[in-house]
Enzyme design. Structure first.
Site, PDB file in Angstrom:
ATOM      1  N   SER A 142       0.910  -1.062   0.282  1.00  0.00           N
ATOM      2  CA  SER A 142       0.162   0.631  -0.028  1.00  0.00           C
ATOM      3  C   SER A 142       1.101   1.128  -0.466  1.00  0.00           C
ATOM      4  O   SER A 142       1.601   1.388  -0.959  1.00  0.00           O
ATOM      5  CB  SER A 142      -1.226   0.214   1.540  1.00  0.00           C
ATOM      6  OG  SER A 142      -1.290   1.004   1.472  1.00  0.00           O
ATOM      7  N   HIS A 143       0.575   1.945   0.685  1.00  0.00           N
ATOM      8  CA  HIS A 143       1.314   3.385   1.031  1.00  0.00           C
ATOM      9  C   HIS A 143       3.065   3.233   2.367  1.00  0.00           C
ATOM     10  O   HIS A 143       3.272   4.462   2.262  1.00  0.00           O
ATOM     11  CB  HIS A 143       0.587   4.028   1.626  1.00  0.00           C
ATOM     12  CG  HIS A 143      -0.115   3.627   3.430  1.00  0.00           C
ATOM     13  ND1 HIS A 143      -0.788   2.282   3.513  1.00  0.00           N
ATOM     14  CD2 HIS A 143       0.540   3.767   4.603  1.00  0.00           C
ATOM     15  CE1 HIS A 143      -1.151   1.772   4.529  1.00  0.00           C
ATOM     16  NE2 HIS A 143      -0.273   2.532   5.158  1.00  0.00           N
ATOM     17  N   ASP A 170      -2.006   6.843  -3.643  1.00  0.00           N
ATOM     18  CA  ASP A 170      -1.520   6.291  -2.074  1.00  0.00           C
ATOM     19  C   ASP A 170      -0.462   4.542  -3.939  1.00  0.00           C
ATOM     20  O   ASP A 170      -0.514   4.614  -4.341  1.00  0.00           O
ATOM     21  CB  ASP A 170      -1.783   5.159  -1.209  1.00  0.00           C
ATOM     22  CG  ASP A 170      -2.444   3.883  -1.735  1.00  0.00           C
ATOM     23  OD1 ASP A 170      -2.739   3.939  -2.164  1.00  0.00           O
ATOM     24  OD2 ASP A 170      -2.305   3.249  -1.033  1.00  0.00           O
ATOM     25  N   ASP A 199      -1.130   1.537  -4.115  1.00  0.00           N
ATOM     26  CA  ASP A 199      -1.731   0.568  -4.754  1.00  0.00           C
ATOM     27  C   ASP A 199      -2.909   1.415  -4.903  1.00  0.00           C
ATOM     28  O   ASP A 199      -3.817   0.644  -5.852  1.00  0.00           O
ATOM     29  CB  ASP A 199      -2.012  -0.601  -4.012  1.00  0.00           C
ATOM     30  CG  ASP A 199      -2.518  -0.294  -2.920  1.00  0.00           C
ATOM     31  OD1 ASP A 199      -2.682   0.557  -2.325  1.00  0.00           O
ATOM     32  OD2 ASP A 199      -3.504  -1.093  -2.324  1.00  0.00           O
ATOM     33  N   ASP A 206      -5.460   3.180  -3.661  1.00  0.00           N
ATOM     34  CA  ASP A 206      -6.587   2.126  -3.007  1.00  0.00           C
ATOM     35  C   ASP A 206      -7.031   3.678  -2.100  1.00  0.00           C
ATOM     36  O   ASP A 206      -8.626   4.146  -2.042  1.00  0.00           O
ATOM     37  CB  ASP A 206      -7.066   1.083  -2.530  1.00  0.00           C
ATOM     38  CG  ASP A 206      -5.867   0.944  -1.178  1.00  0.00           C
ATOM     39  OD1 ASP A 206      -4.377   1.663  -1.567  1.00  0.00           O
ATOM     40  OD2 ASP A 206      -6.333   0.299  -0.416  1.00  0.00           O
ATOM     41  N   ARG A 207      -6.453   4.606  -1.630  1.00  0.00           N
ATOM     42  CA  ARG A 207      -6.384   5.635  -1.107  1.00  0.00           C
ATOM     43  C   ARG A 207      -6.697   6.586  -1.627  1.00  0.00           C
ATOM     44  O   ARG A 207      -5.901   7.280  -2.826  1.00  0.00           O
ATOM     45  CB  ARG A 207      -5.140   5.507   0.153  1.00  0.00           C
ATOM     46  CG  ARG A 207      -5.360   4.650   1.341  1.00  0.00           C
ATOM     47  CD  ARG A 207      -4.714   5.005   2.224  1.00  0.00           C
ATOM     48  NE  ARG A 207      -3.823   4.051   3.026  1.00  0.00           N
ATOM     49  CZ  ARG A 207      -3.831   4.207   4.019  1.00  0.00           C
ATOM     50  NH1 ARG A 207      -2.979   5.076   4.864  1.00  0.00           N
ATOM     51  NH2 ARG A 207      -4.030   2.996   4.782  1.00  0.00           N
ATOM     52  N   LYS A 212     -11.019  -0.355  -1.488  1.00  0.00           N
ATOM     53  CA  LYS A 212     -11.152   1.462  -1.612  1.00  0.00           C
ATOM     54  C   LYS A 212     -10.683   1.297  -2.584  1.00  0.00           C
ATOM     55  O   LYS A 212     -10.035   0.878  -2.891  1.00  0.00           O
ATOM     56  CB  LYS A 212     -10.716   2.043  -0.221  1.00  0.00           C
ATOM     57  CG  LYS A 212      -9.527   1.740  -0.003  1.00  0.00           C
ATOM     58  CD  LYS A 212      -8.901   2.258   1.660  1.00  0.00           C
ATOM     59  CE  LYS A 212      -7.563   1.506   2.302  1.00  0.00           C
ATOM     60  NZ  LYS A 212      -7.377   1.360   3.053  1.00  0.00           N
TER      61      LYS A 212
HETATM   62  C1  G1P Z   1      -4.250   1.512   7.858  1.00  0.00           C
HETATM   63  C2  G1P Z   1      -5.345   2.200   8.368  1.00  0.00           C
HETATM   64  C3  G1P Z   1      -6.301   1.655   8.179  1.00  0.00           C
HETATM   65  C4  G1P Z   1      -6.382   0.620   6.047  1.00  0.00           C
HETATM   66  C5  G1P Z   1      -5.153  -0.114   6.506  1.00  0.00           C
HETATM   67  C6  G1P Z   1      -5.104  -0.714   4.953  1.00  0.00           C
HETATM   68  O1  G1P Z   1      -3.929   0.142   8.919  1.00  0.00           O
HETATM   69  O2  G1P Z   1      -5.459   2.846   9.626  1.00  0.00           O
HETATM   70  O3  G1P Z   1      -7.447   1.906   7.861  1.00  0.00           O
HETATM   71  O4  G1P Z   1      -7.841  -0.386   6.486  1.00  0.00           O
HETATM   72  O5  G1P Z   1      -4.427   0.544   6.680  1.00  0.00           O
HETATM   73  O6  G1P Z   1      -4.708   0.426   4.209  1.00  0.00           O
HETATM   74  P1  G1P Z   1      -3.352   0.366  10.504  1.00  0.00           P
HETATM   75  O7  G1P Z   1      -1.751   0.582  10.500  1.00  0.00           O
HETATM   76  O8  G1P Z   1      -4.364   1.738  11.140  1.00  0.00           O
HETATM   77  O9  G1P Z   1      -3.864  -0.945  11.144  1.00  0.00           O
HETATM   78 ZN    ZN Z   2      -3.313   1.483  -0.569  1.00  0.00          ZN
END
Ligand code: G1P
Ligand code: ZN
Length: 543
Positions: A113-114, A277, A279, A281-282, A376
């Protein structure tokens, strides 16, 4: 081509977190590590012989290597066909769409992800089921259990498959079909939003700036904003996906999307800015010198949903993760539709969407989406905003301020303390748990604690229960402080503190969120002993 059975040993750390298995690249590079997890997925999902799978990732370092391994393992495990995004790339929402559209036996998505990428960065893998959504907790637990006892995996001895142009290749009995990563997704967006109205808005001089952060959305954004909607090429920045995201941290927030923030808060700022982000999705939504919190964004989209053709008939319901502000709840109440409060992580929304109980979902962590896929979706949120802007012909800031005037404002902020020792983080949580009784009824100036609890959730569709999903300190005026340990970090523990204060009085809506939340922040630090227990004076990131 021979199928090899390779002896392996279990890895006790392959427990999937909030969104799959996330580890440092170096961990994934350990011999048999990736293979062990992939075999655990295959053994758990027990796909019928000849089934089709989707495979794609966010293009980060190790994506290509991992995909070749997965293809050879899919061939050795009886799959008949794998759909792979061109160059091994698929954004997470695009992968979800492809699973649904072609009704495959789920898919494997490679992403952290990010989180930063590159040889010293992070990597991740998760399985999404045939509804296109992240596997449920029951399935991820079963995969983890399998990984702890697995002693061997199966892989085809074969050369790598070319992934850079679309077309079909054979890998033993497996057909590998490299597909256009963008076309299906862009088509889906065009079916949901009024592209004609958005095109006219842009032709009328409305300026947009989208930051792909050198991550997966670059090619998608170019196709949609530039080719299909007619925006100038320069309105998509950092558009080339890079294996290390140009050394950046591909997280669309005010801290990490600094290139975009500088433009949107500078002289001659465009009318609308957005970022996505690693991938895809954000999303982050900005107006001219104006930041829209993700919680407000969900509420505004919900309140204006019927302006978009795909949502003309209205919403079945809304769901938000527990730490997300209650702004959407107020809209749901006004629309007389249900609002669900789920644990953090997109996987909890899937059952609600499959059952037709909700249309829109959102998280405070820059995640918004709907039942068009089961993830998302960053670009979807951006297009929803553009559709609303095209229909209302007002600036972003005016739309949000009018929203607050109608529903009240939920001031909101999140403090993240990253990479702290796990013992210290657990200590903070234990300390708070031990004080629930003492805190209840206690007043801190204007704020009185009404209840404290450990959030637990019973899925209204399948009855499954998830406990310990975050500590809630709930105040009598509706304000909240939430403490939660991250499930996606790869270094030590990350402690998140979420702060929310409701304000009905329009005269106070101009306040800065940090200003409005000052006393709640003090209360949070006070009752948690966070600073002394973690040795951290300041959070790593404030969003
Ligand atoms: C974090 C975000 C959560 C999201 C997840 C994946 O998870 O807080 O809302 O679904 O990334 O993008 P966390 O690190 O808080 O478990
Ligand atoms: Zn992501």
């Amino acid at each position: 081509m021979p199928i090899r059975t390779v002896a392996s040993q279990p890895f006790p750390d392959q427990k999937p977190g909030t969104s799959g298995l996330r580890k440092k690249v170096k961990v994934f590079q350990k011999p048999h590590y990736l293979e062990n997890f992939v075999q655990s997925i295959f053994d758990t999902i027990a796909a019928p012989q000849g089934a089709t799978l989707v495979v794609g990732g966010d293009g980060r370092f190790y994506n290509r290597t991992a995909i070749q391994t997965i293809l050879k393992m899919a061939a050795a495990n009886g799959f008949g066909k794998v759909l792979v995004g061109q160059g091994g790339i698929l954004s997470t929402p695009a992968a979800s769409n492809i699973i649904r559209k072609y009704q495959t036996y789920g898919g494997i998505i490679l992403s952290a992800s990010h989180n930063p990428g590159g040889p010293d960065g992070d990597f991740g893998i998760k399985y999404n089921g045939n509804n296109g959504g992240p596997a449920t907790e029951t399935v991820t637990e079963a995969i983890f259990a399998r990984s702890k006892v697995l002693a061997e995996y199966r892989i085809l001895d074969a050369a790598d498959v070319p992934l850079d142009s679309t077309g079909s290749t054979r890998l033993g009995a497996l057909q590998v079909e490299v597909i256009d990563a963008v076309a299906d997704y862009a088509g889906l967006m065009e079916s949901l939003f009024d592209f004609g109205a958005i095109r006219s808005l842009l032709q009328g001089g409305f300026r947009i700036q989208f930051d792909a952060m050198h991550a997966v959305t670059g090619p998608y954004a170019r196709e949609i904003f530039v080719n299909r909607l007619g925006a100038p090429a320069a309105s998509v920045m950092n558009a080339v996906p890079l294996e290390d995201f140009g050394n950046g941290h591909p997280d669309p927030n005010l801290t990490y999307a600094h290139d975009l923030v500088e433009i949107m808060f500078g002289q001659n700022a465009p009318d609308f800015g957005a970022a996505s982000d690693g991938d895809g999705d954000r999303n982050m939504i900005l107006g001219q010198r104006f930041f829209v919190t993700p919680s407000d964004s969900l509420a505004v989209i919900a309140a204006n949903a019927t302006l978009a053709p795909g949502y003309r008939k209205g919403l079945a319901g809304i769901a938000r993760s527990m730490p997300t502000s209650a702004a959407a709840d107020r809209v749901a109440r006004a629309l007389n539709i249900p609002c669900f409060e789920t644990p953090t992580g997109w996987k909890f929304f899937g059952n609600l969407m499959d059952a037709g109980k909700v249309t829109l979902c959102g998280e405070e962590s820059f995640g918004t989406g709907s039942d068009h896929v089961r993830e998302k979706d960053g670009l979807w949120a951006v297009l929803f905003w553009l559709n609303i802007l095209a229909a209302r012909k007002q600036p972003v800031e005016t739309i949000v301020r009018e929203h607050w005037a109608q529903y009240g404002r939920n001031f909101y902020s999140r403090y993240d303390y990253e990479a702290i020792p796990s013992d210290a983080a657990n200590g903070v949580m234990q300390h708070l748990r031990g004080n629930f009784a003492a805190l209840t009824g206690k007043s801190f100036g204007h704020y009185t604690v009404q209840t404290c609890d450990d959030f637990s959730y019973t899925d209204p569709v399948d009855g499954s229960v998830s406990t310990n999903q975050g500590i809630r300190i709930l105040f009598s005026d509706g304000s909240r402080i939430i403490f939660r340990l991250s499930g996606t970090g790869t270094e030590g523990a990350t402690l998140r503190v979420y702060l929310e204060a409701f304000e009905a009085d329009v005269a106070r809506h101009h306040l800065d969120a940090q200003e409005a939340l000052q006393s709640l922040i003090q209360i949070a630090l006070n009752i948690s002993e966070l600073q002394t227990r973690t040795g951290r004076e300041q959070p790593t990131v404030i969003t």
